[in-house]
Motif scaffolding. Sequence first.
Motif, PDB file in Angstrom:
ATOM      1  N   GLY A  84       0.814  -1.199   0.000  1.00  0.00           N
ATOM      2  CA  GLY A  84       0.000   0.000   0.000  1.00  0.00           C
ATOM      3  C   GLY A  84       0.851   1.253   0.000  1.00  0.00           C
ATOM      4  O   GLY A  84       0.638   2.174  -0.801  1.00  0.00           O
ATOM      5  N   CYS A  85       1.829   1.283   0.897  1.00  0.00           N
ATOM      6  CA  CYS A  85       2.728   2.432   0.974  1.00  0.00           C
ATOM      7  C   CYS A  85       3.616   2.501  -0.263  1.00  0.00           C
ATOM      8  O   CYS A  85       3.903   3.584  -0.780  1.00  0.00           O
ATOM      9  N   ARG A  86       4.030   1.343  -0.746  1.00  0.00           N
ATOM     10  CA  ARG A  86       4.866   1.276  -1.952  1.00  0.00           C
ATOM     11  C   ARG A  86       4.128   1.902  -3.132  1.00  0.00           C
ATOM     12  O   ARG A  86       4.698   2.714  -3.863  1.00  0.00           O
ATOM     13  N   GLU A 194      -1.422 -10.627  -1.996  1.00  0.00           N
ATOM     14  CA  GLU A 194      -1.427 -10.415  -0.548  1.00  0.00           C
ATOM     15  C   GLU A 194      -2.839 -10.140  -0.039  1.00  0.00           C
ATOM     16  O   GLU A 194      -3.214 -10.565   1.058  1.00  0.00           O
ATOM     17  N   LEU A 195      -3.624  -9.442  -0.837  1.00  0.00           N
ATOM     18  CA  LEU A 195      -5.020  -9.200  -0.465  1.00  0.00           C
ATOM     19  C   LEU A 195      -5.806 -10.500  -0.439  1.00  0.00           C
ATOM     20  O   LEU A 195      -6.614 -10.743   0.474  1.00  0.00           O
ATOM     21  N   ASP A 196      -5.574 -11.346  -1.435  1.00  0.00           N
ATOM     22  CA  ASP A 196      -6.294 -12.614  -1.524  1.00  0.00           C
ATOM     23  C   ASP A 196      -5.904 -13.559  -0.388  1.00  0.00           C
ATOM     24  O   ASP A 196      -6.726 -14.356   0.083  1.00  0.00           O
ATOM     25  N   LYS A 197      -4.649 -13.472   0.059  1.00  0.00           N
ATOM     26  CA  LYS A 197      -4.187 -14.324   1.158  1.00  0.00           C
ATOM     27  C   LYS A 197      -4.630 -13.792   2.515  1.00  0.00           C
ATOM     28  O   LYS A 197      -4.522 -14.500   3.526  1.00  0.00           O
ATOM     29  N   GLU A 201      -5.478  -6.297   4.705  1.00  0.00           N
ATOM     30  CA  GLU A 201      -6.934  -6.239   4.881  1.00  0.00           C
ATOM     31  C   GLU A 201      -7.605  -5.620   3.655  1.00  0.00           C
ATOM     32  O   GLU A 201      -7.191  -4.559   3.181  1.00  0.00           O
ATOM     33  N   ASN A 202      -8.625  -6.286   3.160  1.00  0.00           N
ATOM     34  CA  ASN A 202      -9.359  -5.813   1.990  1.00  0.00           C
ATOM     35  C   ASN A 202     -10.437  -4.826   2.437  1.00  0.00           C
ATOM     36  O   ASN A 202     -11.624  -5.147   2.489  1.00  0.00           O
ATOM     37  N   ARG A 222      -9.407  -4.307  -3.200  1.00  0.00           N
ATOM     38  CA  ARG A 222      -9.022  -5.212  -4.282  1.00  0.00           C
ATOM     39  C   ARG A 222      -9.540  -4.702  -5.626  1.00  0.00           C
ATOM     40  O   ARG A 222      -8.826  -4.767  -6.642  1.00  0.00           O
ATOM     41  N   ASP A 223     -10.752  -4.208  -5.656  1.00  0.00           N
ATOM     42  CA  ASP A 223     -11.310  -3.656  -6.890  1.00  0.00           C
ATOM     43  C   ASP A 223     -10.512  -2.444  -7.363  1.00  0.00           C
ATOM     44  O   ASP A 223     -10.298  -2.244  -8.561  1.00  0.00           O
ATOM     45  N   VAL A 224     -10.055  -1.645  -6.407  1.00  0.00           N
ATOM     46  CA  VAL A 224      -9.256  -0.465  -6.745  1.00  0.00           C
ATOM     47  C   VAL A 224      -7.923  -0.875  -7.357  1.00  0.00           C
ATOM     48  O   VAL A 224      -7.483  -0.324  -8.372  1.00  0.00           O
TER      49      VAL A 224
END
Length: 239
Positions: A84-86, A194-197, A201-202, A222-224
Amino acid sequence: NKREDGGNKEVVASYWGIKGEEVKKEDGTPWKWNCFRPWETYQADLTIDLKKHHVPTTFLDKLAYWTVKSLRFPTDVFFQRRYGCRAMMLETVAAVPGMVGGMLLHCESLRRFEHSGGWIKTLLDEAENERMHLMTFMEVSQPRWYERALVFTVQGVFFNAYFLAYLASPKLAHRVVGYLEEEAIHSYTEFLKELDKGTIENVPAPAIAIDYWRLPADSTLRDVVMVVRADEAHHRDVN
């Protein structure tokens, strides 16, 4: 803010201090964003080919390719799996090439008294799209003080380096961006994993993303990431 007569002074959200025209959505509700307007929104093409790769053949291709690959290593070390930060930090750099290219083509068009073939607007739109990626991820991940400081250094160096590269060889400059976008696609794909795992947090999608990409109201992070990745694939193809 209070006036001397006891009334409230209106706060105007505008760079020039001039209140803009009131804009409404299609359903009649007020449009709350100043950084973009309803007619600038769109639905991303998620069917775009994510695996396309330009195999480097010429010297300039190989120079662009290995330059980008060499830049990925320190990025991976610094951010590791903080996707996210990346994403947020890298978008501060990703919005530079389109602006530089558009600016130089704009000046060239003026000097030569000739049309640009539509490329000025294309590149400036790319820069604006990347900036909107940043505005979105700012809502998801807040940068630390040293990461904000890093932006000044990285953006300053990259802007000038890309400016000189574009003057020397626009083809090289665009090829660099093309390979940068290939790396961006890879990074966002890892983000999705990572979101799927469940490692990340999604969370619900930021409101700005829902309006900008015309996403359903119940969209998630995830959609974003999906639509942002599609944008990067489009920029890859353009460059």
